[in-house]
Design an enzyme around this catalytic site. Sequence first.
Site, PDB file in Angstrom:
ATOM      1  N   ASP A  52      -8.700 -11.841  14.846  1.00  0.00           N
ATOM      2  CA  ASP A  52      -9.984 -12.101  14.652  1.00  0.00           C
ATOM      3  C   ASP A  52     -10.699 -12.907  15.975  1.00  0.00           C
ATOM      4  O   ASP A  52     -10.417 -14.173  16.274  1.00  0.00           O
ATOM      5  CB  ASP A  52     -10.213 -13.311  13.660  1.00  0.00           C
ATOM      6  N   ASP A  64     -17.015 -10.176  17.258  1.00  0.00           N
ATOM      7  CA  ASP A  64     -16.289 -10.573  15.881  1.00  0.00           C
ATOM      8  C   ASP A  64     -15.567  -9.655  15.332  1.00  0.00           C
ATOM      9  O   ASP A  64     -16.062  -8.821  14.424  1.00  0.00           O
ATOM     10  CB  ASP A  64     -17.575 -11.212  14.962  1.00  0.00           C
TER      11      ASP A  64
END
Length: 427
Positions: free
Chosen positions: A311, A123
């Site tokens: 992201d 992440d």
Amino acid sequence: MSRSFVLYTIFLITTLALGAPTERHLKGRSFEVERVRRSNYIPHGLSAIKKAYRKFNISSTSFGLEALEYEPIDTPKTATNAANAAQGGTGGNGAVSATATANDAEFVSPVSIGGQTVMMDFDTGSSDLWVFNSQLPAADQKGHTVFDTTTSTSFKMLQGETFSISYGDGSSASGNVGTDIVNIGGATVQTQAVELAKNVSGSFLSDTSSNGLVGFAFSKLNTVKPTQQKTFFDNVASSLALPVMTVSLKSGSNQGSYEFGKIDTAKFTGQITNVSVNSANGFWEFDSTLFKVGDSGAMQQITTAPTAIADTGTSLMLVAPEAAQAYYAQVQGAMQDQTAGGYVFPCGATLPSFSIAVGGQNLATVPATVLNFATVGKDTQTGQTFCYGGIQSSGANQFMIFGDVFLKSMFVVFDQRGPSLGLASPT
Ligand SMILES: *[C@@H]1O[C@H](CO)[C@@H](O)[C@H](O)[C@H]1NC(C)=O
Ligand SMILES: *[C@@H]1O[C@H](CO)[C@@H](O)[C@H](O)[C@H]1NC(C)=O
Ligand SMILES: *[C@@H]1O[C@H](CO)[C@@H](O)[C@H](O)[C@H]1NC(C)=O
């Protein structure tokens, strides 16, 4: 359900690009780990946008004013839908269940902690490494691979250190912290902070394909208290040939890789566009002030949120409200629907491409073929089948969030030099 993976084209307005990397001659170290697309992954718009809105604490009022009623097209028997149904989805209708909370990690990668291998989400939008582990109540471990601290000979507790990641809706992961040897594809950190969840919220529990997160944003966002801990990337960077992590998905396949320490020229074509990153907020954040809809649309200004973050932990591409609105104004029959959780359109509609600035001088074009995210269901009023858009509004958030819809068919370099982001078309 199957989306085609089409190469993204990065149009260079101004050439900033580098040619063949000069670092080739450096005899440094680099490591590669596979990025696996879950076999049972079914994109689900509402789950995806809820997850992103929770992560960035965005109010869900931007889901829209319409409230269509859908009936399912069909209900594939998958783990995701079963989980949705178990969470109170309407009669197994996984397609549009208002309570669907499946975490929906599309890609996972193997991580070795103290010699135990667990599949985790990578992440770039957070900075904690937290894992399902033997301290969790047995019921919460169900279906997960857990890291067992008691059988790791290298694990050490960090006395008094705790972590807590909370989301806007009050859900969270929290617990205590230790260190262990963490090995990702051969890149190894001897004393990496490993956060041991003792309390994990439903959305993480239901997604049994992932057993935790490895955060690759900047260490300033790490939540460990009282002593903030460094990310794996920050810890490993100095032992790499280059302080970079690259992300790619082999085009036309469901597998790709993360690579540490090397920019592999075999993985991209053309030149890498180098975009300057502002890490002040802790994210891989860059300027993005212009967009256009379709190939021949006029260039328009982004005013409400003129920066974006890259992201890998978000599925959708969330853009400033004015850009999302302008895009769907060009899609026949599109509307912002609360039930589905955002912009939907009749599945037969023709979608334009979407171009958006990355950094000051470059425009990245996302082709229409990847902008149909998922089928939602059949509108019970009109009988029309609606699809969920891969582009959605970032609401009142101060930056846009470019997730996998934008990133996954690109070759992306997360570069600590600068810091900067490199973008290119994958091979
Ligand atoms: C989320 O945003 C609301 C305002 O919209 C704010 O009151 C709240 O403190 C925020 N929560 C977190 C965890 O940042
Ligand atoms: C777990 O977190 C929830 C909030 O998400 C809280 O209500 C609950 O008390 C916590 N449980 C434990 C055991 O800490
Ligand atoms: C991108 O730019 C930074 C300086 O802003 C530089 O240090 C870095 O090497 C560049 N990255 C690539 C891949 O060329």
